[in-house]
Design an enzyme around this catalytic site. Structure first.
Site, PDB file in Angstrom:
ATOM      1  N   GLU A  82      -8.121   7.919  -0.930  1.00 15.87           N
ATOM      2  CA  GLU A  82      -7.965   7.993   0.532  1.00 15.87           C
ATOM      3  C   GLU A  82      -6.728   8.447   0.993  1.00 15.87           C
ATOM      4  O   GLU A  82      -6.679   8.678   1.992  1.00 15.87           O
ATOM      5  CB  GLU A  82      -8.679   6.809   1.351  1.00 15.87           C
ATOM      6  CG  GLU A  82      -7.798   5.618   0.950  1.00 15.87           C
ATOM      7  CD  GLU A  82      -8.470   4.198   1.775  1.00 15.87           C
ATOM      8  OE1 GLU A  82      -8.273   4.291   2.960  1.00 15.87           O
ATOM      9  OE2 GLU A  82      -8.891   3.421   1.095  1.00 15.87           O
ATOM     10  N   CYS A 114     -11.521   2.410   0.331  1.00 15.99           N
ATOM     11  CA  CYS A 114     -11.145   1.771  -1.000  1.00 15.99           C
ATOM     12  C   CYS A 114     -12.481   1.529  -2.024  1.00 15.99           C
ATOM     13  O   CYS A 114     -12.150   1.028  -3.231  1.00 15.99           O
ATOM     14  CB  CYS A 114     -10.494   0.292  -0.838  1.00 15.99           C
ATOM     15  SG  CYS A 114      -9.244   0.537   0.480  1.00 15.99           S
ATOM     16  N   THR A 155       1.917  -4.646   4.099  1.00 20.90           N
ATOM     17  CA  THR A 155       0.831  -4.567   3.050  1.00 20.90           C
ATOM     18  C   THR A 155       0.801  -3.232   2.333  1.00 20.90           C
ATOM     19  O   THR A 155      -0.370  -2.664   2.278  1.00 20.90           O
ATOM     20  CB  THR A 155      -0.690  -5.145   3.485  1.00 20.90           C
ATOM     21  OG1 THR A 155      -0.807  -4.149   4.819  1.00 20.90           O
ATOM     22  CG2 THR A 155      -0.379  -6.563   4.075  1.00 20.90           C
ATOM     23  N   SER A 204     -10.823  -5.974  10.290  1.00 18.87           N
ATOM     24  CA  SER A 204     -10.985  -5.564   8.898  1.00 18.87           C
ATOM     25  C   SER A 204     -11.188  -6.817   8.119  1.00 18.87           C
ATOM     26  O   SER A 204     -11.965  -6.833   6.992  1.00 18.87           O
ATOM     27  CB  SER A 204      -9.691  -4.687   8.513  1.00 18.87           C
ATOM     28  OG  SER A 204      -8.780  -5.310   8.419  1.00 18.87           O
ATOM     29  N   HIS A 234     -11.377  -6.809  -4.103  1.00 21.11           N
ATOM     30  CA  HIS A 234     -10.448  -5.702  -3.781  1.00 21.11           C
ATOM     31  C   HIS A 234      -9.286  -6.423  -2.933  1.00 21.11           C
ATOM     32  O   HIS A 234      -9.605  -7.408  -2.423  1.00 21.11           O
ATOM     33  CB  HIS A 234     -11.124  -4.651  -2.539  1.00 21.11           C
ATOM     34  CG  HIS A 234     -10.334  -3.980  -1.747  1.00 21.11           C
ATOM     35  ND1 HIS A 234      -9.597  -3.044  -2.502  1.00 21.11           N
ATOM     36  CD2 HIS A 234      -9.878  -4.121  -0.425  1.00 21.11           C
ATOM     37  CE1 HIS A 234      -8.739  -2.572  -1.392  1.00 21.11           C
ATOM     38  NE2 HIS A 234      -9.178  -3.015  -0.271  1.00 21.11           N
ATOM     39  N   LYS A 243      -9.413 -15.858   0.567  1.00 19.68           N
ATOM     40  CA  LYS A 243     -10.460 -15.872   1.600  1.00 19.68           C
ATOM     41  C   LYS A 243     -11.927 -15.588   1.221  1.00 19.68           C
ATOM     42  O   LYS A 243     -12.777 -16.216   1.513  1.00 19.68           O
ATOM     43  CB  LYS A 243     -10.251 -14.969   2.651  1.00 19.68           C
ATOM     44  CG  LYS A 243      -8.889 -15.381   3.615  1.00 19.68           C
ATOM     45  CD  LYS A 243      -8.593 -14.307   4.660  1.00 19.68           C
ATOM     46  CE  LYS A 243      -7.298 -14.446   5.121  1.00 19.68           C
ATOM     47  NZ  LYS A 243      -6.957 -15.559   6.046  1.00 19.68           N
ATOM     48  N   SER A 305     -13.257   0.296   4.145  1.00 19.92           N
ATOM     49  CA  SER A 305     -13.346   0.058   5.419  1.00 19.92           C
ATOM     50  C   SER A 305     -14.690   1.226   5.738  1.00 19.92           C
ATOM     51  O   SER A 305     -14.481   2.373   5.233  1.00 19.92           O
ATOM     52  CB  SER A 305     -12.109   0.430   5.985  1.00 19.92           C
ATOM     53  OG  SER A 305     -11.530  -0.638   5.636  1.00 19.92           O
TER      54      SER A 305
HETATM   55  N1  CAA Z   1       4.148 -19.554   6.526  1.00 18.50           N
HETATM   56  C1  CAA Z   1       3.060 -19.481   6.071  1.00 18.50           C
HETATM   57  N2  CAA Z   1       1.953 -18.665   6.530  1.00 18.50           N
HETATM   58  C2  CAA Z   1       2.225 -18.152   7.412  1.00 18.50           C
HETATM   59  C3  CAA Z   1       3.297 -18.205   8.237  1.00 18.50           C
HETATM   60  C4  CAA Z   1       4.333 -19.028   7.731  1.00 18.50           C
HETATM   61  N3  CAA Z   1       5.671 -19.196   8.249  1.00 18.50           N
HETATM   62  N4  CAA Z   1       3.251 -17.350   9.120  1.00 18.50           N
HETATM   63  C5  CAA Z   1       2.066 -16.888   9.412  1.00 18.50           C
HETATM   64  N5  CAA Z   1       1.294 -17.247   8.195  1.00 18.50           N
HETATM   65  C6  CAA Z   1       0.059 -16.772   7.914  1.00 18.50           C
HETATM   66  C7  CAA Z   1      -0.992 -16.597   8.958  1.00 18.50           C
HETATM   67  O1  CAA Z   1      -1.592 -18.067   9.225  1.00 18.50           O
HETATM   68  C8  CAA Z   1      -2.200 -15.928   8.357  1.00 18.50           C
HETATM   69  O2  CAA Z   1      -2.850 -16.721   7.425  1.00 18.50           O
HETATM   70  P1  CAA Z   1      -4.468 -16.720   7.731  1.00 18.50           P
HETATM   71  O3  CAA Z   1      -5.026 -15.555   7.778  1.00 18.50           O
HETATM   72  O4  CAA Z   1      -4.895 -17.608   6.381  1.00 18.50           O
HETATM   73  O5  CAA Z   1      -4.690 -17.404   8.951  1.00 18.50           O
HETATM   74  C9  CAA Z   1      -1.202 -15.036   7.403  1.00 18.50           C
HETATM   75  O6  CAA Z   1       0.051 -15.620   7.185  1.00 18.50           O
HETATM   76  C10 CAA Z   1      -1.066 -13.617   8.141  1.00 18.50           C
HETATM   77  O7  CAA Z   1      -0.440 -13.960   9.369  1.00 18.50           O
HETATM   78  P2  CAA Z   1      -1.023 -13.045  10.481  1.00 18.50           P
HETATM   79  O8  CAA Z   1      -2.585 -13.295  10.709  1.00 18.50           O
HETATM   80  O9  CAA Z   1      -0.317 -13.398  11.842  1.00 18.50           O
HETATM   81  O10 CAA Z   1      -0.509 -11.514  10.330  1.00 18.50           O
HETATM   82  P3  CAA Z   1      -0.650 -10.321  11.037  1.00 18.50           P
HETATM   83  O11 CAA Z   1      -1.649 -10.351  12.152  1.00 18.50           O
HETATM   84  O12 CAA Z   1       0.818  -9.899  11.359  1.00 18.50           O
HETATM   85  O13 CAA Z   1      -1.179  -9.068   9.807  1.00 18.50           O
HETATM   86  C11 CAA Z   1      -2.957  -8.479   8.658  1.00 18.50           C
HETATM   87  C12 CAA Z   1      -2.026  -9.508   8.966  1.00 18.50           C
HETATM   88  C13 CAA Z   1      -3.822  -8.110   9.987  1.00 18.50           C
HETATM   89  C14 CAA Z   1      -3.816  -8.375   7.572  1.00 18.50           C
HETATM   90  C15 CAA Z   1      -2.184  -6.997   8.536  1.00 18.50           C
HETATM   91  O14 CAA Z   1      -1.284  -7.073   7.648  1.00 18.50           O
HETATM   92  C16 CAA Z   1      -2.911  -5.711   8.518  1.00 18.50           C
HETATM   93  O15 CAA Z   1      -3.135  -5.032   9.422  1.00 18.50           O
HETATM   94  N6  CAA Z   1      -3.138  -5.093   7.060  1.00 18.50           N
HETATM   95  C17 CAA Z   1      -3.799  -4.037   6.914  1.00 18.50           C
HETATM   96  C18 CAA Z   1      -5.208  -4.193   7.074  1.00 18.50           C
HETATM   97  C19 CAA Z   1      -5.904  -4.858   5.901  1.00 18.50           C
HETATM   98  O16 CAA Z   1      -5.068  -4.870   4.811  1.00 18.50           O
HETATM   99  N7  CAA Z   1      -6.890  -5.403   6.002  1.00 18.50           N
HETATM  100  C20 CAA Z   1      -7.722  -5.936   5.154  1.00 18.50           C
HETATM  101  C21 CAA Z   1      -9.231  -5.884   4.973  1.00 18.50           C
HETATM  102  S1  CAA Z   1      -9.697  -3.963   5.068  1.00 18.50           S
HETATM  103  C22 CAA Z   1      -9.429  -3.601   3.536  1.00 18.50           C
HETATM  104  O17 CAA Z   1      -9.417  -4.444   2.558  1.00 18.50           O
HETATM  105  C23 CAA Z   1      -9.186  -2.328   3.244  1.00 18.50           C
HETATM  106  C24 CAA Z   1      -7.928  -2.077   3.062  1.00 18.50           C
HETATM  107  O18 CAA Z   1      -7.468  -2.213   1.590  1.00 18.50           O
HETATM  108  C25 CAA Z   1      -6.926  -1.531   4.102  1.00 18.50           C
END
Ligand code: CAA
Length: 392
Positions: A82, A114, A155, A204, A234, A243, A305
């Protein structure tokens, strides 16, 4: 599929440079546990200026081709990506020349975010089932590149995984049942004019898990056995597998509660997201670090996605240990180069720009530049010959 068809060999490549997420956390004033515990990630691989999806794909496949006695037996090359370098010309066309594949080898790209690597694997397996004398090469190759300081920044990652598909496979046999769940969504996409994707992060995660539930159910409905010994997912980041494992345990009424998936995370944790390649790098980790017993069954979940979930299963072959490249992969991951945050940010700012002539990545191939709109690639051999001829 009546014949035995599956994965004959697997080889991956990651760029030599990486960023330690502890350094990124300090720079972004985020507690390091958010990345290390919350996302379950440690390092992310970063491509050199002269490497891209094409050079990584070719570098991943080279160790496999060194062991193929009859190169003419490779009848198809499918590249899944991609982060392609051209809107029309197939990535596979560039890779075909770099690898010296025969003109009788069909070349094309596969695309569905992906999940494209798995779509390619399925097509390749169908071709080999029809023509068991041929082999097919599927290469998944991607750079996960997001904006600086975006939620998705930790990421990122880059890498490629090559899969040789054959009849009488030496590593894993593909089982016949496949589960599918498709629906159109906007959770993660990259409009043509953009070099970074648009990400609806939380959506996502939900779509990933919904497509897991849907494709798992379809897999079971089509006769797929839930009696699995391990599972690969994945891997956009390590915590996503946790999860996914919870969701699968729920969907299976608890019978998948103790499913093994941890050893499949070992490489992804220190590479980052490699989109199409991530599931197959996880399979390498599971086979090389988890050492499953021959005959054991591995569940595989692929998510793309937009959205497509695919669930299928593999059976580990007797004698597979003699054909995996664990020592080579471990060496490659151990001999890498840590960038500072300043170096990372500088490289990020020039991402995609034509590389300087002097730059040279650690792989056997490099992107040499653009002439008359043509993207040019060289192999180390070509370079060495040119330097020798010019007395350099
Ligand atoms: N100690 C331990 N854990 C902590 C922490 C701390 N001090 N602070 C935060 N965390 C945890 C949170 O609780 C959260 O865990 P849970 O999801 O289990 O609740 C985790 O760390 C991440 O924290 P946030 O949710 O606050 O993180 P964020 O909102 O800043 O970003 C994300 C997370 C949305 C995944 C972001 O990295 C993102 O957008 N990534 C790209 C999209 C992606 O990877 N999506 C995955 C599914 S889509 C897919 O798989 C296709 C692909 O390859 C892209």
């Amino acid at each position: 599929m009546e014949r035995s068809v599956g994965i004959d060999q697997l080889s991956f490549y990651v760029p030599q440079d990486y960023l330690d997420l502890a350094d990124l956390a300090a720079a972004r004033q985020v507690t390091p546990d958010k990345y290390e515990v919350g996302l379950d990630q440690r390092l992310m691989a970063l491509p050199a200026p002269d490497e891209d999806t094409v050079t990584m794909a070719a570098a991943a496949a080279l160790p496999i081709l060194e062991g193929v006695e009859d190169i003419d037996s490779i009848g198809a090359l499918l590249v899944a990506t991609e982060s392609a370098v051209d809107h029309s010309k197939a990535t596979a066309a560039f890779v075909h020349r770099l690898l010296g594949l025969p003109p009788t080898c069909m070349i094309y790209d596969v695309r569905q975010a992906c999940a494209a690597g798995t779509a390619g694997l399925r097509q390749a397996a169908a071709m080999v089932a029809l023509e068991p004398d041929m082999k097919a090469l599927v290469i998944a190759s991607d750079v996960a590149h997001y904006e600086l300081e975006a939620a998705a920044e930790p990421t990122q990652g880059a890498g490629a995984c090559a899969i040789l598909v054959s009849a009488q496979p030496r590593v894993c046999e593909l089982e016949p049942s496949w589960g599918v769940h498709a629906e159109e969504t906007f959770d993660f996409w990259r409009p043509l004019e953009r070099i970074t994707p648009v990400v609806a992060g939380k959506t996502s995660l939900l779509k990933y898990l919904e497509c897991l539930a849907g494709s798992w159910q379809h897999y079971c409905d089509r006769g797929g056995s839930p009696e699995l010994d391990a599972c690969c997912f994945h891997l956009p980041f390590g915590a996503m597998a946790r999860k996914a494992a919870h969701r699968l345990a729920r969907e299976s009424g608890g019978c998948m509660e103790d499913l093994r998936y941890q050893s499949g995370l070992q490489y992804g944790r220190v590479i980052g997201n490699t989109y199409t390649a991530s599931l197959y790098i996880a399979l390498c980790a599971l086979l090389e670090q988890g050492e499953p017993q021959p005959g054991q069954r591995i569940g595989m979940y692929s998510y793309g996605s937009g959205s497509l979930g695919l669930y299928f299963s593999l059976r580990v072959q007797a004698g597979y240990r003699a054909h995996i490249l664990g020592a080579r992969h471990s060496r490659m991951l151990a001999c890498r180069n840590r960038l500072t945050v300043a170096e990372y940010e500088q490289r990020h700012a020039t991402y995609g720009a034509v590389p300087e002539a002097a730059s040279m990545n650690a792989s056997p191939f490099r992107w040499a530049g653009i002439e008359q709109h043509r993207r040019l690639y060289e192999s180390r051999d070509t370079l060495a010959n040119a330097m020798e001829a010019s007395g350099g």
